[in-house]
Structures are given as structure tokens and as C-alpha cells.
Write a protein that holds these residues in place. Sequence first.
Motif, PDB file in Angstrom:
ATOM      1  N   ASP A 102       0.814  -1.210   0.000  1.00 42.22           N
ATOM      2  CA  ASP A 102       0.000   0.000   0.000  1.00 42.22           C
ATOM      3  C   ASP A 102       0.851   1.264   0.000  1.00 42.22           C
ATOM      4  OD1 ASP A 102       0.907  -0.546   2.534  1.00 42.22           O
ATOM      5  OD2 ASP A 102      -0.999  -0.133   3.546  1.00 42.22           O
ATOM      6  N   LEU A 103       2.163   1.125   0.160  1.00 36.95           N
ATOM      7  CA  LEU A 103       3.105   2.243   0.038  1.00 36.95           C
ATOM      8  C   LEU A 103       4.349   1.715  -0.670  1.00 36.95           C
ATOM      9  CD1 LEU A 103       4.153   5.144   0.740  1.00 36.95           C
ATOM     10  CD2 LEU A 103       5.081   4.142   2.842  1.00 36.95           C
ATOM     11  N   VAL A 104       4.803   2.420  -1.698  1.00 38.12           N
ATOM     12  CA  VAL A 104       6.044   2.073  -2.388  1.00 38.12           C
ATOM     13  C   VAL A 104       6.886   3.334  -2.478  1.00 38.12           C
ATOM     14  CG1 VAL A 104       7.117   1.256  -4.516  1.00 38.12           C
ATOM     15  CG2 VAL A 104       4.961   0.243  -3.739  1.00 38.12           C
ATOM     16  N   VAL A 105       8.106   3.257  -1.967  1.00 32.58           N
ATOM     17  CA  VAL A 105       9.027   4.389  -1.999  1.00 32.58           C
ATOM     18  C   VAL A 105      10.173   4.029  -2.937  1.00 32.58           C
ATOM     19  CG1 VAL A 105      10.498   5.940  -0.677  1.00 32.58           C
ATOM     20  CG2 VAL A 105       8.448   4.950   0.384  1.00 32.58           C
ATOM     21  N   ILE A 106      10.429   4.903  -3.911  1.00 29.69           N
ATOM     22  CA  ILE A 106      11.482   4.653  -4.898  1.00 29.69           C
ATOM     23  C   ILE A 106      12.218   5.950  -5.191  1.00 29.69           C
ATOM     24  CG2 ILE A 106       9.824   4.946  -6.799  1.00 29.69           C
ATOM     25  CD1 ILE A 106      11.529   2.954  -8.426  1.00 29.69           C
ATOM     26  N   GLY A 107      13.510   5.879  -5.282  1.00 27.17           N
ATOM     27  CA  GLY A 107      14.310   7.041  -5.649  1.00 27.17           C
ATOM     28  C   GLY A 107      14.459   7.135  -7.158  1.00 27.17           C
ATOM     29  N   ASN A 108      14.466   8.365  -7.683  1.00 27.19           N
ATOM     30  CA  ASN A 108      14.636   8.541  -9.130  1.00 27.19           C
ATOM     31  C   ASN A 108      15.223   9.921  -9.422  1.00 27.19           C
ATOM     32  OD1 ASN A 108      14.373   7.211 -11.580  1.00 27.19           O
ATOM     33  ND2 ASN A 108      12.545   8.353 -12.134  1.00 27.19           N
ATOM     34  N   PRO A 109      16.508  10.019  -9.838  1.00 27.88           N
ATOM     35  CA  PRO A 109      17.463   8.914  -9.891  1.00 27.88           C
ATOM     36  C   PRO A 109      17.797   8.438  -8.484  1.00 27.88           C
ATOM     37  CG  PRO A 109      18.573  10.983 -10.314  1.00 27.88           C
ATOM     38  CD  PRO A 109      17.109  11.301 -10.268  1.00 27.88           C
ATOM     39  N   THR A 110      18.151   7.180  -8.391  1.00 29.02           N
ATOM     40  CA  THR A 110      18.300   6.528  -7.105  1.00 29.02           C
ATOM     41  C   THR A 110      19.677   6.793  -6.502  1.00 29.02           C
ATOM     42  OG1 THR A 110      16.778   4.789  -7.800  1.00 29.02           O
ATOM     43  CG2 THR A 110      18.171   4.309  -5.925  1.00 29.02           C
ATOM     44  N   ASN A 111      19.682   7.031  -5.215  1.00 27.01           N
ATOM     45  CA  ASN A 111      20.911   7.131  -4.434  1.00 27.01           C
ATOM     46  C   ASN A 111      21.096   5.794  -3.711  1.00 27.01           C
ATOM     47  OD1 ASN A 111      22.958   7.865  -2.658  1.00 27.01           O
ATOM     48  ND2 ASN A 111      21.641   9.131  -1.365  1.00 27.01           N
ATOM     49  N   PRO A 112      22.203   5.056  -3.884  1.00 21.81           N
ATOM     50  CA  PRO A 112      23.487   5.482  -4.431  1.00 21.81           C
ATOM     51  C   PRO A 112      23.799   4.984  -5.841  1.00 21.81           C
ATOM     52  CG  PRO A 112      23.829   3.493  -3.197  1.00 21.81           C
ATOM     53  CD  PRO A 112      22.339   3.762  -3.165  1.00 21.81           C
ATOM     54  N   THR A 113      22.864   4.304  -6.505  1.00 23.87           N
ATOM     55  CA  THR A 113      23.207   3.673  -7.783  1.00 23.87           C
ATOM     56  C   THR A 113      23.249   4.659  -8.933  1.00 23.87           C
ATOM     57  OG1 THR A 113      20.898   3.152  -8.323  1.00 23.87           O
ATOM     58  CG2 THR A 113      22.133   1.536  -7.015  1.00 23.87           C
ATOM     59  N   GLY A 114      22.491   5.765  -8.828  1.00 27.10           N
ATOM     60  CA  GLY A 114      22.417   6.720  -9.925  1.00 27.10           C
ATOM     61  C   GLY A 114      21.496   6.286 -11.041  1.00 27.10           C
ATOM     62  N   VAL A 115      20.763   5.185 -10.852  1.00 27.29           N
ATOM     63  CA  VAL A 115      19.863   4.683 -11.896  1.00 27.29           C
ATOM     64  C   VAL A 115      18.659   5.610 -12.028  1.00 27.29           C
ATOM     65  CG1 VAL A 115      18.266   2.822 -12.486  1.00 27.29           C
ATOM     66  CG2 VAL A 115      20.580   2.287 -11.686  1.00 27.29           C
ATOM     67  N   LEU A 116      18.334   5.958 -13.284  1.00 26.23           N
ATOM     68  CA  LEU A 116      17.157   6.757 -13.574  1.00 26.23           C
ATOM     69  C   LEU A 116      16.096   5.833 -14.166  1.00 26.23           C
ATOM     70  CD1 LEU A 116      16.004   9.667 -13.657  1.00 26.23           C
ATOM     71  CD2 LEU A 116      16.795   9.795 -16.020  1.00 26.23           C
ATOM     72  N   HIS A 117      15.063   5.580 -13.390  1.00 29.34           N
ATOM     73  CA  HIS A 117      14.006   4.679 -13.844  1.00 29.34           C
ATOM     74  C   HIS A 117      13.093   5.396 -14.824  1.00 29.34           C
ATOM     75  CE1 HIS A 117      15.185   1.852 -10.730  1.00 29.34           C
ATOM     76  NE2 HIS A 117      15.140   2.834  -9.857  1.00 29.34           N
ATOM     77  N   PRO A 118      12.681   4.748 -15.914  1.00 25.04           N
ATOM     78  CA  PRO A 118      11.738   5.388 -16.838  1.00 25.04           C
ATOM     79  C   PRO A 118      10.455   5.785 -16.122  1.00 25.04           C
ATOM     80  CG  PRO A 118      12.662   3.385 -17.807  1.00 25.04           C
ATOM     81  CD  PRO A 118      13.083   3.407 -16.370  1.00 25.04           C
ATOM     82  N   ALA A 119       9.932   6.945 -16.484  1.00 27.39           N
ATOM     83  CA  ALA A 119       8.704   7.426 -15.846  1.00 27.39           C
ATOM     84  C   ALA A 119       7.564   6.428 -16.018  1.00 27.39           C
ATOM     85  CB  ALA A 119       8.321   8.789 -16.428  1.00 27.39           C
ATOM     86  N   GLU A 120       7.531   5.745 -17.182  1.00 22.81           N
ATOM     87  CA  GLU A 120       6.445   4.796 -17.403  1.00 22.81           C
ATOM     88  C   GLU A 120       6.523   3.629 -16.423  1.00 22.81           C
ATOM     89  OE1 GLU A 120       6.573   3.012 -21.241  1.00 22.81           O
ATOM     90  OE2 GLU A 120       8.757   2.859 -21.254  1.00 22.81           O
ATOM     91  N   VAL A 121       7.719   3.253 -15.992  1.00 19.53           N
ATOM     92  CA  VAL A 121       7.858   2.188 -15.008  1.00 19.53           C
ATOM     93  C   VAL A 121       7.314   2.646 -13.665  1.00 19.53           C
ATOM     94  CG1 VAL A 121       9.525   0.816 -13.695  1.00 19.53           C
ATOM     95  CG2 VAL A 121       9.794   1.072 -16.164  1.00 19.53           C
ATOM     96  N   VAL A 122       7.643   3.879 -13.281  1.00 23.63           N
ATOM     97  CA  VAL A 122       7.168   4.402 -11.996  1.00 23.63           C
ATOM     98  C   VAL A 122       5.644   4.583 -12.034  1.00 23.63           C
ATOM     99  CG1 VAL A 122       7.414   6.245 -10.307  1.00 23.63           C
ATOM    100  CG2 VAL A 122       9.397   5.522 -11.648  1.00 23.63           C
TER     101      VAL A 122
END
Length: 821
Positions: free
Chosen positions: A610-630
Motif C-alpha cells: 500500500d506504500l512504495v518508496v522509490i528514488g529517481n534517480p536513485t541514491n546510491p546507484t544513480g539509476v534513472l528509472h523510466p517514468a512509465e515504469v514508476v
Amino acid sequence: MSGETGVRLPRLMVAAPASGQGKTTVATGLMAALRAAGHEVSGHKAGPDYIDPGYHALATGRPGRNLDPHLVGERRVAPLLLHGAAGADIAVIEGVMGLHDGRLGTDGFASSAHVATLTRTPVVLVMDVAGQSRSVGAVAAGMAAYDPGVHVAGVVLNRAGSARNTAEIERSLERAGLPVLGVVPRDDRLSAPSRHLGLVPAAERDDPARLIARLGERLARYLDLDALLAAARAAPDLGTEEPWEPGREVVAAGDRRPVVAVAGGRAFTFRYAETEELLTAAGCAVVTFDPLTDTELPAGTRGIYLGGGFPEVYAADLAANGALLHDLRTAVRRGIPTVAECAGLLYLAASLDGAEMAGVLPTATAMTDRLTLRYAVATAAADSLVTRAGERVTGHEFHRTQATPAAGTVPAWRIDGEATGFASATCHASYLHVHWAGHPRLAQRFADAVHAAAPHAAARHVTPRPAAVPHAPSEPVPDPLRHHGDRETGPGLIDFAVNVYDGGRPEWLDRALRRSLDRVADYPDPAPARAAVAERHGRHGDEVLPTAGAAEAFTLVARLRDWQRPVVVHPQFTEPHAALEQAGHHVTPVLCRPDRGFRLDPADVPEEADLVVIGNPTNPTGVLHPAEVVRGLRRAWRLVVVDEAFMDAVPGERESLAGERLAGVAVIRSLTKHWSIPGVRAGYVVADPGVIRELAAHQPPWSVSTTAVDATVAACSAAAASEGRDRARALVRWRDYLADGLRERGFEVIASSAPFVLARLGDGTHPLLRARGIAVRRADTFPGLGSDWVRVAARPPERTRRLFAALDAPLPPPVAAVAAP
């Protein structure tokens, strides 16, 4: 085929009075239906299009081929048909546009009718009859009579309606002397999705083979296959025409088979089958690589061919694969012969819609509203890898992006007096697509250069051996989730641990901070900050909540509801996880795997979360998740919290959701790192008004100071927008310099879109660097990472060279073992 020269070939062309009638659906379905009935089918496309042949290949199990008099010359069209159809029982040619529509101003040159005439192929007209009746017969009769050299063998009615209306249409065609060879009902499931340049390529569809098989099954019910076969078998012989053979066009420059790396996968789907056949005949070994997933060029690469496709659709994913971009950049700069057409040009550019590309060509490229679509006659502007000055070639352009060469660059072509593209002795890049079967000398020159080139040696991304150092490993920390980068710094250490922009504060921000001191005797009012943030992101004021940095926002989210299954996507900034635990919640971590480049697989997120927390771009990996995925994480019962603390360091802030009104999504931003003010806790949340009201109800009064309010207003100003773009571009340069240097030293580096990189330097390297005066952020306090990983902040190159020097210094001798008494 039979006969001494293989001139007997049953064949049909599927054409139409205009575009949009259903040619691709009927042609592809016919190919699949004939194959399912036991026939060996060869698929062809009139015109330059790459996408339709991809569907043809799936339907026939053979390469899709193009037949285009403009690209290859009239005399090669029939030989190329025979070459592609070698061993086939029947060839099906899909037409282009309307039957008689060709290159403008040429009386139908390169039209479907022109190709049908050159190959003496009977034509089946596909006609969309929705909303028509007897007029269908009149149009078909006119099409059949317009050119006596074109034989229309019959008609397929597409999107037919009632039986009564269909019977009326059939009577009109009977009067015109044209048999009905199929009646396809209205069915939206028989259409293919489109994109800004036409259909979506088959390689980008999910399970495309199954889709084509179903299409063949459905069309088999509606087409008269026996009548269509009879029409194909009635096609006249092709006289003395002989199949085209690549071995007669080029020769091999040596006995060895040097590797030509050819870009493929979803982002690079456009190339003619004959290109690879010519390179193979010229003694090269063609090896396909996928720029989205492969981390280096194929082993032994001596040449690179980057064809067309849709890199603008995959710009973020291409940019995220920094390892391959680095390898490609190194190879091209070292002189590996490289040809790039359209998408390939974009991939070699400095950027594409703000996403960093290989940086080989001095141009930034971007999507525009203008479609460039033309047959072109191009003149080589200079001697180059594949051309000689003054040579003329025919080709086509089909793109919506724009690239402006920098002053002083040598163009590849001149088209209608305009210089375009880039050319040198080792690299040729332009928007022009050239069919090398029509200009085999280009293939020969490229192959000769490949034979003469030294193989490219890729930097292997391996983990170095653990450092044998006389220092104790990093001490475990008592509370890993609250271990921050500022704990790593100290006197005498060069700071690569804290992600604060290394460039000081701009004067306009300092003025705002100083002015705020004049009002500290009054209680703070967050209204100006709320209004400034709302204007920056195009939101309403009731969709914004200023906060005391991102940390307060995470605490508010943790206290917002009685979360039953809160999920935090790791490895990422640990503060949200810590805040949830402090609020009494049990957190479910979802780990992004290193074998996927730490990119999220949405299937790993529990459906009941019921809650999902995701970094974008993520610390510490620097990965930028596509907006469509989020966006795809949203559910009616779920709040998705996106930590965009480092999004302002991404040029163009691509993949940001801060400006989108999405129910069930809250975006958290921090202003402290990008503007070098970590001591001023300034941040905000943007979300739908209901979520903002809930968060505000948990926020203590006056938690956002006057100084933070004024800093927020200043950071949302026009001056900040300009300065922010400059800072983002500088960070990209610093980060690429850092990542390239680490990879050249053999370290594994995760492709990053943030102002830092995650690198696997090996166990013991963190304390070793500390002993040598370098502070990096240990990564073993992030869930999912171990002590062999560190996070390194992007710094100016002169400072980064200090880090490289510390890594390059000889290792100290190992500590001698002490025997137990």
C-alpha cells in the motif's frame, strides 16, 4: 522456382488506392496464412520502409526485403526480388502509399505501380470499404485502367460491414471485371499500433511472433487463398533476369574475417538485409549487439555499423548504459571505422533530448514537431570513410529530430545545397539512409577499412583483487540506515563522499539567504515557497507542501497512515526506511539486482503493497528509472512516493513526475544538494490535494524556516532555472570523466544519471583511500550492497585526478601474519 535462371516465380503485390487502407495487415496476414498452409513465402516491401519488412520476416521466417527503384536503380529491382525469393514458392510484395503514388515530380517513379511494372507482378488492391458501397467498384475500375502496364488481378475488401452492403460492393466490382479475393470484416484487433514515424517495429512488440500467427489464422478465414495462389502463379516469367548476388558486387580484402559490430535490439531495428550480406561477402563477420543491454562491443570489433531505429523512445535507457557508451566512445575516438545512419547519428551525438549519448559528434540533438520525409539525391561533401568528394548517391530521410553540426565540422553530404551530417576518414554519420545494394562501393570501402583496422580492445568491467592493506576494514556502524555521507568526511580528507555540488552558491541565492535574516523576528510563512514551487512545476498551490528538507517529508509519509505493507525499493537513500521503522512499521525491502544494472523489475513489488518508496534517480546507484515504469506502480489502494532529490542534476529533468497530476503519486524534492545549502533544510512534496492535506495535518507548525522559504523561492526563479541547467551539464561532464577513468582502471561502474557513481572498487579500498586522504561513501550501509562497493561524488576533473592518483599508487605490502602462542 524453376528454370535455368530461376525466372519462374509466383508472386503478388498487395497495394491500395491510398495509405491507411490496411495493406500491411492484409499483406502480413496473407504471408502468415500461406506459410501456415505449407508454402515457403518470401516477403518484400515496395519503398524504403524498414518497419513493415520486420513484420514480414516474422510472418515468413525469412528476411524481409525492400524493392525501391530510387534507392537501388531500376535495373536492380527484379534481381533483388529473385535474390530475396530464392527457394520460395511464392513472393508477396507489399506496396507503398497509393498504387500510383511515387516520388513527387517524377510521374510515379518508385511507386507501387512502378515496382509492379519492373517485376511484372499482378496487383491485388486492398480497399477500405467502410462507409462505401458502389463507389468501390468505380474507384477500383479507375485504378485498374489508369496504367495499362499494371495488371490488377482482384480486390480484397477491408473493414467490410453488413452482408447486404458487401453484396452491393461485390456487384459493382463484378461490373468492373474485378474478382473479389477476400472480405475482411471490421475488427480493431487486426490493426497495428502506430508511432510518430509509422508502425511500431515488430522487435518492440511483446511476443510479436504470436501476434503475427494469430493474424495469419484470422486472415486465412477471410481471404480466398486458392484464388490468390492462382493469381500469383499466373504471373509472367521474368525473362532473362538473374538474381542479385552480393559476391559479384564486393570482394574480400583478406582471408581473415574481422568483426563488424552492428547495433540491434529494440532501439536499432532499421537496416536492409543486403547490407549484412554485402559485408559478409566482403569478408567481414557481422556480429549484432544490443545498445540497451550489452556493456561492451563484441570481442575483436574492427568496424561499427549503427543503423536506424527509435533511440528517442529509449533515450533514458541508452543513456543509462554508460558502460557501453564509454566503450563505444573509446572505440570511435581510437579510429575504429564507423558508419552511422539516422538513429546511429543520434547515438553518437553529445545528447538526445537532454539524455547523454556517446559524445563522439559535436552536436546536441532533439525531437521537433517537423517531420523530414524525402527521397534525396546527395553529393559527398568530401573524401571520407565511405565516400569520395563529388560522388552522388540516392537515399531517403525519415526523422523528427534535428542535429546542427558545430562550426568547422566536415559534412557528410550536400542535399539540395544544404550541408548535413559528419564525415572523417574513420567515421561517417548522417540522417541519410542509403541502400548499399544500390551503391556497393560504399560497402566495399567500409569493408576495406575494417580489414585494415586493428581490433578494439574493450575495457573489461571486472572487480579488481581485494586490496591487501595494513589497515583494518571499515568499522561496522551501529545504525546503518542512519549513516550519511557527512560521517565519512573529516580534516585532511578530500571529499568525494557528500553529494553537495562542488561549486559554491550563486550570488542571487546568497542575496536571498541574507535578506531572510531581516525577517527572522517574525514567524515563518511558507506561502511564498508554495506558490513558487507550484509555478515551477505547473501545479496548483494546494498540490504543494514545503518541508524542512526531504527528511521531514519522509517522516510525514511514515506517519501518514497505518501502512499495512510498506515497500522501499533498495538500494537507495535509507532515510525513508528509517522513518518508517521509527513510526512503528515493518518495511518490506525490494532489492534491485546488480545483474540488471540495479534497474527495478516492477514484478518484484508485492501487489498488496500500500506504500512504495522509490528514488529517481536513485541514491546510491544513480539509476534513472523510466517514468512509465514508476507510473506503472500505481494501484487504487497504493501511494507511490518518488524521491527526486537528485532530479535537478538530470539535464531536462527527464523522467520526472513532479509536473504530472497523477492520483496516488507523491514526489519529494530536496534543494540542499544542488544549491550547496545542506545547512538550510529546504524541500517540498507535490501530490494531489488530498494527500497534501493529510501530510500537512501531521506537520508541526513553523517547521519550514524563513530562510528555507526564501531559499525555495530563489531556487524556483528564472535565474535558478538557467543556473540549474548549467550545473546539471557540468555535473554530467564531471561524472563522465570520473566514470570513464574508473572503467579504464578495470573497475565496474554502474551507469549513472545522478551527480555520483556507484563503483565496485573491491574490499579494503574504502579504508585504503581514506588512509591516502580520499573520503568516499561506503556502500555496505545500503541494503543490497556490500563492502566492495563505494559511492563516489562527481567533482571537477582536477580534483578527480587526485582520486585517480590515490587508486594508481602501489599497494602497501600485506600485514605479516602473527603466529598464535
